[in-house]
Design an enzyme around this catalytic site. Sequence first.
Site, PDB file in Angstrom:
ATOM      1  N   ARG A  58      65.051  50.090 106.617  1.00  0.00           N
ATOM      2  CA  ARG A  58      64.665  49.954 108.215  1.00  0.00           C
ATOM      3  C   ARG A  58      64.026  51.637 108.584  1.00  0.00           C
ATOM      4  NH1 ARG A  58      66.909  47.103 112.182  1.00  0.00           N
ATOM      5  NH2 ARG A  58      68.492  46.445 112.201  1.00  0.00           N
ATOM      6  N   ASP A 104      64.070  45.395 109.354  1.00  0.00           N
ATOM      7  CA  ASP A 104      64.971  45.132 108.220  1.00  0.00           C
ATOM      8  C   ASP A 104      65.390  43.906 107.819  1.00  0.00           C
ATOM      9  OD1 ASP A 104      68.455  44.473 109.283  1.00  0.00           O
ATOM     10  OD2 ASP A 104      66.282  43.938 110.833  1.00  0.00           O
ATOM     11  N   ASP A 125      57.358  37.021 116.440  1.00  0.00           N
ATOM     12  CA  ASP A 125      56.676  36.378 115.672  1.00  0.00           C
ATOM     13  C   ASP A 125      56.753  35.003 116.522  1.00  0.00           C
ATOM     14  OD1 ASP A 125      59.745  36.139 115.246  1.00  0.00           O
ATOM     15  OD2 ASP A 125      59.451  36.931 113.571  1.00  0.00           O
ATOM     16  N   ASP A 153      59.918  45.494 118.683  1.00  0.00           N
ATOM     17  CA  ASP A 153      59.168  46.191 117.126  1.00  0.00           C
ATOM     18  C   ASP A 153      58.104  44.894 116.855  1.00  0.00           C
ATOM     19  OD1 ASP A 153      61.156  44.215 116.442  1.00  0.00           O
ATOM     20  OD2 ASP A 153      62.373  45.311 115.004  1.00  0.00           O
ATOM     21  N   LYS A 171      52.837  38.563 115.243  1.00  0.00           N
ATOM     22  CA  LYS A 171      52.698  37.841 114.180  1.00  0.00           C
ATOM     23  C   LYS A 171      52.012  35.724 115.024  1.00  0.00           C
ATOM     24  CE  LYS A 171      55.646  38.416 110.720  1.00  0.00           C
ATOM     25  NZ  LYS A 171      56.744  37.964 109.811  1.00  0.00           N
TER      26      LYS A 171
END
Length: 175
Positions: free
Chosen positions: A162, A156, A100, A97, A128
Amino acid sequence: MAKTRILLSQEEIRAKVKQLSAKVSEDYKDKNPLIICVLKGAVVFLSDFIRHLTIPVEIDFMAVSSYGHSTSTSGVVRILKDLETGIENRDIIILEDIIDSGLTLGYLRENLLSRNPRSIKIVTLLDKPERRMMDIEPDYCGFCIPDEFVVGYGLDFNEKYRNLPDLCVLLEFEK
């Protein structure tokens, strides 16, 4: 429910997922990849992504954690659920998903490489890059986003949010 600000609308997400699926379908047209969905956050992305694929695929799931109940990584990665499928000599697509720090995905990639797959590629909806602590880049990326804490579309905070159809910034964490 905490206040949120929409960062990416469900329409923007839908169009990008369709585009990513088309590119993967083209690149894997003569292969039978195994898609490994990283639970729980990527399950909504997986559902939409595979419906747009035009190639045969298999799916399996892994659950890994480095966050616990925090908004930042602890740096310690744990496998909570491992694969049920062998991956030796398989073309693997890790479906994530968000990337980072890269610590969780870096650990996961190294773990999977030790199982001798033919290839491993990473598909992420969100990236990110300014948060990166490990040298890891996705092969397919939907959106580069700013360093904000996002929820919705499967992502979440403490198992909440979510179900939001858009990708939203949780305003209580806005800088």
